[in-house]
Design an enzyme around this catalytic site. Structure first.
Site, PDB file in Angstrom:
ATOM      1  N   THR A 158       1.043  -0.934   0.346  1.00  0.00           N
ATOM      2  CA  THR A 158       0.173   0.276   0.028  1.00  0.00           C
ATOM      3  C   THR A 158       0.797   1.228  -0.283  1.00  0.00           C
ATOM      4  OG1 THR A 158      -0.450  -0.023   2.358  1.00  0.00           O
ATOM      5  CG2 THR A 158      -1.856  -1.127   1.222  1.00  0.00           C
ATOM      6  N   ALA A 159       0.264   2.434   0.218  1.00  0.00           N
ATOM      7  CA  ALA A 159       0.703   3.362  -0.559  1.00  0.00           C
ATOM      8  C   ALA A 159       0.791   4.957   0.515  1.00  0.00           C
ATOM      9  CB  ALA A 159       0.486   4.484  -1.787  1.00  0.00           C
ATOM     10  N   PHE A 160       1.377   5.950   1.151  1.00  0.00           N
ATOM     11  CA  PHE A 160       1.011   6.781   2.113  1.00  0.00           C
ATOM     12  C   PHE A 160      -0.031   7.317   2.711  1.00  0.00           C
ATOM     13  CE2 PHE A 160       2.969   9.176  -0.976  1.00  0.00           C
ATOM     14  CZ  PHE A 160       2.120  10.707  -1.005  1.00  0.00           C
ATOM     15  N   LYS A 184       2.917  -5.243   3.383  1.00  0.00           N
ATOM     16  CA  LYS A 184       3.477  -4.686   3.050  1.00  0.00           C
ATOM     17  C   LYS A 184       2.663  -2.755   3.393  1.00  0.00           C
ATOM     18  CE  LYS A 184       6.364  -2.004   0.973  1.00  0.00           C
ATOM     19  NZ  LYS A 184       6.976  -1.378   1.917  1.00  0.00           N
ATOM     20  N   SER A 241       2.753   4.274  -7.176  1.00  0.00           N
ATOM     21  CA  SER A 241       3.444   4.882  -8.488  1.00  0.00           C
ATOM     22  C   SER A 241       3.503   3.859  -9.386  1.00  0.00           C
ATOM     23  CB  SER A 241       4.553   5.523  -8.794  1.00  0.00           C
ATOM     24  OG  SER A 241       5.924   4.900  -8.655  1.00  0.00           O
ATOM     25  N   GLU A 262      -2.943  -0.470  -8.553  1.00  0.00           N
ATOM     26  CA  GLU A 262      -3.763   0.337  -8.637  1.00  0.00           C
ATOM     27  C   GLU A 262      -3.001   1.763  -8.955  1.00  0.00           C
ATOM     28  OE1 GLU A 262      -6.812   1.136  -9.018  1.00  0.00           O
ATOM     29  OE2 GLU A 262      -7.933  -1.155  -8.321  1.00  0.00           O
ATOM     30  N   THR A 297      -6.931   9.926  -7.188  1.00  0.00           N
ATOM     31  CA  THR A 297      -8.297  10.933  -8.032  1.00  0.00           C
ATOM     32  C   THR A 297      -7.962  11.609  -7.597  1.00  0.00           C
ATOM     33  OG1 THR A 297      -9.623   9.672  -5.940  1.00  0.00           O
ATOM     34  CG2 THR A 297      -9.287   8.071  -7.482  1.00  0.00           C
TER      35      THR A 297
END
Length: 509
Positions: A158-160, A184, A241, A262, A297
């Site tokens: 996952t992202a921040f 992670k 990214s 995604e 988005t």
């Protein structure tokens, strides 16, 4: 504030970031220090996973899957229901922690936790609807049908920007499908991950859920590469990214695994001559400055009909002048900080490129300084008049920079909307039914999400979330996205007294 919240979630300021569920491993990897962009203060230091730690987690997860897949899906759904209830009880504390560690406004922090609660509710219902199809056989005395089985281990990167919600999109669905998960989280927001692991562990312990169903491995890029290359993990879901997604997709594809990607967005709102401009203003401003422009988005581009362009730009500039930028824990503020100073440098670099490529600023940007802005991560949302063809406009800058441009015909506007490498979210503002339907037609938006009279940001969990082109093609959350976490099996049962072959083939012996 954070010390009290850390105590609630039983988080040490110098602890392990590796867990197999109810147990924490004495991680031996490099420390990761979480620093809040709000005030530049350290929240906690988390020990990351070594390769040995990681392999131990995978081994425990493999054993857990053998048991978890045998639990009836509604029973797995009951566990998820209890997690949803636990999240309701912790919504305020977890929402504040999300806001403080990531920098999004407190209302958005609460909203992110609510999104987790909503997906729990969705997954509970789904646990009784993991359906297959029946088909008529061409052979007499035969029955055909399909069923869906769990895959195994789901790896989740996952992202921040959504440090907990995207984990829940994947995990709650994977769990009711019978998979086990290894998460992670972003190395920029590890503490919120520890809090979620604590919440899940308490529910799991109370229900004797096997150790290894919910696993956590903190770390940097290398840890994500372990997941991507690991043949023991049939599905890797990665959010981030486009560059990262291409690397993950290539690694997983090379071993013929599955990836759910995604990735980046470069989202546009078309504002037509028949738009409700008051409504369009709200959608454009929130879409552009919500989460300080750090949503996949986020609205990056406004494509405005020439007849309303000057009027709308004037309204937009007035709205921007009223934005309150500051500590996101203050509910009076609209915009918080960027995640770190590297993000600030990317923001400044994009502004410079706009100028070099011929654009001009309707609302100027810049870094804020002075009392309350000591972290160096607070910037001014800005608006740039550009051409869609500018190189900088074709790329996603994770910052509150809004590009505006004119159009004459709807066909031209749709072509401009589609003429970027990314294809996540899109919207049109119009009260003209023909324009709306044209935008949603086969010859309209090429994005995974296409909205009418709402902005590009703020998707509900009931619909499948994801995009096309360089956004990766993945679908998470609602609709039938659950199928990504399962394998399809076609079954044929012969209840006759003979063995006829398909296609009328004769094979007599």
């Amino acid at each position: 504030m954070t010390d009290d919240i850390l105590k609630i979630f039983n988080i040490s300021t110098t602890g392990s970031g590796v867990s197999t569920g109810q147990h924490w491993l004495p991680a031996n990897g490099a420390p990761i220090t979480s620093v809040s962009p709000v005030d530049n203060k350290e929240i906690a230091t988390v020990k990351s996973a070594t390769r040995e730690d990681y392999d131990q987690v995978v081994a425990v997860a493999q054993e857990a899957f053998k048991v978890w897949r045998t639990w009836p899906a509604p029973k797995r759904g009951e566990i998820v229901r209890q997690i949803g209830e636990a999240l309701r009880g912790h919504k305020e504390h977890l929402g504040k922690l999300v806001s403080y560690e990531m920098g999004k406004s407190l209302q958005e922090g609460y909203g992110e936790v609510q999104e987790m609660i909503d997906i729990c509710d969705f997954a509970v219902g789904l646990s009784r609807q993991l359906h297959g199809l029946t088909m008529h056989s061409e052979r007499p005395g035969h029955r055909m049908y399909e069923q869906w089985h769990p895959l195994g281990i789901t790896g989740i990167i996952t992202a921040f920007n959504f440090p907990v919600a995207v984990w829940s999109w994947n995990t709650m669905l994977a769990w009711v499908c019978g998979d086990v998960c290894i998460w992670k989280p972003s190395e920029k927001t590890p503490v919120t991950a520890l809090a979620c692991q604590h919440i899940a562990a308490q529910v799991f312990a109370a229900n004797n859920v096997p150790e290894g169903v919910s696993c956590l491995v903190t770390g940097g890029r290398e840890t994500g590469e372990w997941l991507a290359h690991d043949k023991r993990i049939p599905l890797v879901s990665a959010t981030g990214s486009t560059r990262m997604g291409k690397a993950v997709g290539a690694a997983v594809g090379e071993r013929l695994g599955r990836s759910l990607l995604e990735l980046g967005g470069n989202n546009a709102i078309i504002i037509t001559a028949d738009a409700d401009l008051d409504m369009a203003l709200i959608g454009a401003v929130f879409g552009a400055v919500g989460t300080a422009g750090q949503r996949c988005t986020s609205t990056r581009r406004l494509i405005i009909h020439e007849s309303v362009y000057d009027n709308f730009i004037a309204r937009l500039a007035r709205a921007y002048s009223q934005l309150r930028i500051g500590n996101p824990l203050d509910e009076h503020n609209h915009v918080g900080p960027l995640i770190d100073r590297a993000a600030v440098e990317a923001y400044l670099g994009a502004i410079e490129q706009v100028k070099q490529q011929g654009g001009h600023f309707v609302v100027e940007g810049g870094v804020l300084t002075g009392p309350g802005y000591e972290s160096g991560c607070y910037v001014k949302p800005c608006i740039a008049a550009v051409e869609n063809t500018y190189d900088i406009v074709q790329h996603e800058t994770f910052a509150p920079i809004l590009y505006v441009m004119k159009y004459q015909t709807l066909e031209e506007a749709i072509a401009m909307q589609n003429d970027v490498p990314q294809g996540l979210s899109s919207a049109i503002m119009t009260l003209n039914l023909r324009e709306a339907e044209r935008f949603l037609s086969h010859a309209g938006s090429d994005c995974g999400i296409a909205n009418v009279n709402i902005g590009t940001s703020g998707a509900e969990i009931g619909g499948a979330f994801g995009g096309e082109k360089e956004t990766g093609g993945g679908r998470e959350s609602g609709s039938d996205a659950w199928k990504a976490y399962m394998r399809r099996q076609t079954n044929t049962i012969n209840y006759s007294t003979s063995l006829p072959l398909a296609q009328g083939i004769k094979f007599d012996i």
